[in-house]
Design an enzyme around this catalytic site. Structure first.
Site, mmCIF file in Angstrom:
data_model
loop_
_atom_site.group_PDB
_atom_site.id
_atom_site.type_symbol
_atom_site.label_atom_id
_atom_site.label_comp_id
_atom_site.label_asym_id
_atom_site.label_seq_id
_atom_site.Cartn_x
_atom_site.Cartn_y
_atom_site.Cartn_z
ATOM 1 N N HIS A 16 38.777 41.580 35.016
ATOM 2 C CA HIS A 16 39.454 42.258 33.914
ATOM 3 C C HIS A 16 39.976 41.226 32.928
ATOM 4 C CE1 HIS A 16 43.848 42.095 35.438
ATOM 5 N NE2 HIS A 16 43.135 41.326 36.226
ATOM 6 N N ASP A 57 42.587 36.603 41.858
ATOM 7 C CA ASP A 57 43.364 37.725 41.336
ATOM 8 C C ASP A 57 43.395 38.803 42.413
ATOM 9 O OD1 ASP A 57 44.238 40.058 40.163
ATOM 10 O OD2 ASP A 57 42.694 40.117 38.601
ATOM 11 N N GLN A 112 44.345 44.170 42.825
ATOM 12 C CA GLN A 112 43.828 45.407 43.412
ATOM 13 C C GLN A 112 43.604 45.283 44.916
ATOM 14 O OE1 GLN A 112 43.809 48.118 41.896
ATOM 15 N NE2 GLN A 112 43.860 47.546 39.738
ATOM 16 N N LYS A 153 51.482 47.691 41.793
ATOM 17 C CA LYS A 153 50.260 48.224 42.403
ATOM 18 C C LYS A 153 50.360 48.272 43.932
ATOM 19 C CE LYS A 153 47.355 46.477 38.612
ATOM 20 N NZ LYS A 153 46.896 47.712 37.969
ATOM 21 N N CYS A 211 40.049 47.641 30.928
ATOM 22 C CA CYS A 211 40.319 46.234 30.585
ATOM 23 C C CYS A 211 39.246 45.325 31.168
ATOM 24 C CB CYS A 211 41.713 45.807 31.071
ATOM 25 S SG CYS A 211 43.044 46.725 30.314
#
Length: 451
Positions: A152, A229, A232, A255, A409
Site C-alpha cells: 500500500h 509492514d 494487516q 487494526k 491505497c
C-alpha cells in the site's frame, strides 16, 4: 491510586481453552448495542435503514474496539491523567508506570529482545515515515530499495521520498497475475544487492499472506536491511520478530482492536540506534544550549514531544484482550470463516476473486492454475463482473452491510490487476458465519439489481 491498566483486567473474559465466540463478540459494544446508522439520521429520521444491526466486514480498515480498551482509556483520563516522564508528582508517576508497562507488553507480544526496541508512533504510516527519514544518512546515490509490488502507498511513498533525498533507486518486486509476489522475480532482483527490502506481511488490499520468513532470509543473505509492514498481520497471525530476524517491523493499534493514533516501530537495537530522529523536542532531548543539542537514548530518542498516552494504554488493553484468547482457536475460527467466504463467493456467478494462490512458480510468474487456493487471512477482494465497485459498496451499505470499496491505497497493485478498484470483505475475531451469510444474501440482491 488505581492505575489505568489495573482497572481494565476486571472487564476481560478469562483465558479459556475453548473459543466461546459469543462471549468474545459480546465484548464489542458497537456490535451488540447499536451504531449510528441503526439509530437513524441526526435529524431523528429512522425511516431510512430500518432496525437491523450493522454487519461489519471492514476490519482491515479498522477493527471494532472491545469494552476493555474503551474502559482503559476512560480510566486513564478519569483517574491517572498526567504527562509522562516529566514530573515528580504521583499522577505523573502512575501515568509513566502504565505507559512504560505497555512498552514491555508490546515487546513480549512480538517477542522483541528488549522493550528499548519498541518505539511508539502514530501508526504504521508514521512508523514507516520515521524509518525512511531516519535512514537518510545511511543511503547514497544508486543504492537499491526493493519494495513489495502489492504494497500500500504508505510502504511505497516514504521510500520514494528517501530516494529523492539520497539518489537511491526504488524498484518494485514483480507480481504474478493474481497479485502475489513473484518469487523468481524477487530472487532475480536480489542479485543487484539491494540495500533495503520492504515487504508486507499480509497484503493490505487482498489479504494474502506473503512468505516473509523465506524472503527475509534471502534478503539478508544478499546483504540487505529488512523492513516488514505488519499492519494487516498482527491481529491475525502470531508475530515473532526474533524468529523472523527482520531489522524493522511496524504495525497499528487500531487494526488489532486498539485505539487509533497509536502504532509501533520495532527495530533491532543496533539498527534503531543509527536512525536520525525525524522529530525533536521533549523527552528525546539530553542537553540543550545555544551552542548545540544532544539527544537521549533509545527508546526516548525517537519519541519527541508528549506521546499519545491514553492511546498507548488502550493498546496495552488490546494486547491483554488478544492474550486472553486461545490463539489456535481464534486462528481456526478466522480461517474457517475465510474459507467459507471464499466458497460462498465462488458459488455466485459474475464474481471475480483476487489475490488467490495461482501456483505460478513455473518460472513465468504469470500462469494461473485452474483452481486457485486461498492463502488469505482477514480479507478477501472481489468484483462483480462489469460493475463498478463503488456501486456495489453503496448498495450493500443500504442494507447496513459495511465493506471497503476502492483502490485500498494500493494503486500500483490495482494497475497491475487492470482494475479501477475492488470490494474487500474483511473479518475479525468477532465475525461469525451469520455475518458471511448476511453479506452473501445482500450481495445476491445487489447482483439482481445491477446485472
Amino acid at each position: 491510586m488505581t492505575s489505568a491498566n489495573q482497572s481494565t483486567s476486571t472487564h476481560l473474559q478469562p483465558a479459556s481453552t475453548e473459543f466461546d465466540h459469543n462471549a468474545v463478540r459480546a465484548q464489542f459494544p458497537l456490535l451488540t448495542l447499536g451504531n449510528t446508522q441503526q439509530d437513524g439520521d441526526s435529524d431523528g429520521d429512522n425511516s431510512g435503514q430500518g432496525e437491523q444491526q450493522v454487519c461489519y466486514l471492514d476490519t482491515a480498515a479498522t477493527s471494532q474496539k472491545p469494552q476493555c480498551v474503551i474502559d482503559a482509556m476512560t480510566a486513564y483520563y478519569q483517574r491517572s491523567n498526567a504527562n509522562v516522564h516529566r514530573a515528580a508528582h504521583q499522577l505523573s508517576a502512575a501515568a509513566t508506570r502504565d505507559y512504560e508497562a505497555v512498552r514491555e507488553q508490546v515487546a513480549s507480544f512480538i517477542n522483541a529482545a528488549s522493550s528499548r526496541e519498541i518505539i511508539f508512533t502514530q501508526g504504521t504510516t508514521s512508523a514507516i515515515n520515521m524509518l525512511s527519514y531516519g535512514l537518510t544518512e545511511q543511503f547514497a546515490k544508486g543504492d537499491v530499495i526493493l519494495v513489495d509490488g502489492a504494497a500500500h502507498h504508505a510502504n511505497i511513498v516514504p521510500w520514494q521520498e528517501l530516494a529523492k533525498r539520497t539518489g537511491a533507486i526504488v524498484k518494485p518486486i514483480p507480481l504474478t497475475n493474481n497479485g502475489l509476489i513473484c518469487q523468481q522475480g524477487y530472487q532475480t532482483l536480489l542479485v543487484q544487492k539491494p540495500k533495503l527490502v520492504a515487504l508486507a506481511h499480509v497484503t493490505n488490499a487482498l489479504g494474502t499472506i506473503n512468505p516473509v520468513a523465506d524472503m527475509l532470509a534471502q534478503a539478508q543473505q544478499a546483504g540487505a536491511m529488512t523492513f516488514v509492514d505488519g499492519a494487516q498481520a498482527v491481529a491475525h497471525l502470531t508475530v515473532d520478530v526474533s524468529a523472523l530476524n527482520c531489522d524493522f517491523y511496524a504495525f497499528s493499534g487500531h487494526k488489532m482492536y486498539g485505539p487509533t493514533g497509536i502504532g509501533v516501530l520495532y527495530g533491532k537495537f543496533e539498527q534503531l540506534d543509527k536512525l536520525t530522529p525525524m522529530l525533536t523536542g521533549g523527552e528525546m532531548i539530553k542537553t540543550v544550549s545555544f551552542s548545540g543539542t544532544t539527544f537521549g537514548e533509545l527508546p526516548n530518542r525517537l519519541e519527541a514531544g508528549t506521546p499519545a498516552i491514553a492511546e498507548v494504554i488502550g493498546l496495552g488493553a488490546a494486547i491483554e484482550f488478544l492474550n486472553s484468547l486461545d490463539k489456535t482457536h481464534v486462528s481456526n475460527h478466522e480461517r474457517g470463516l475465510m474459507s467459507y467466504l471464499q466458497q460462498q463467493l465462488s458459488l455466485l456467478e459474475d464474481i471475480n476473486l483476487y489475490g488467490l494462490d495461482d501456483s505460478s512458480e513455473d518460472g513465468s510468474c504469470g500462469t494461473q492454475s485452474v483452481q486457485p487456493q486461498s492463502t488469505n487471512v482477514g480479507a478477501l477482494a472481489f468484483n462483480i463482473k462489469g460493475e463498478h465497485h463503488q456501486d456495489v459498496g453503496i448498495l450493500l451499505d443500504q442494507q447496513n452491510i459495511a465493506v471497503r470499496c476502492g483502490h485500498h491505497c494500493a494503486m500500483p497493485l490495482m494497475e497491475h490487476l487492470a482494475l479501477a478498484g475492488c470490494c474487500r470483505v474483511s473479518i475479525g475475531v468477532y465475525s461469525n458465519k451469520a455475518d458471511i451469510d448476511r453479506f452473501i444474501n445482500g450481495l445476491k440482491e445487489v447482483i439482481d439489481i445491477l446485472v
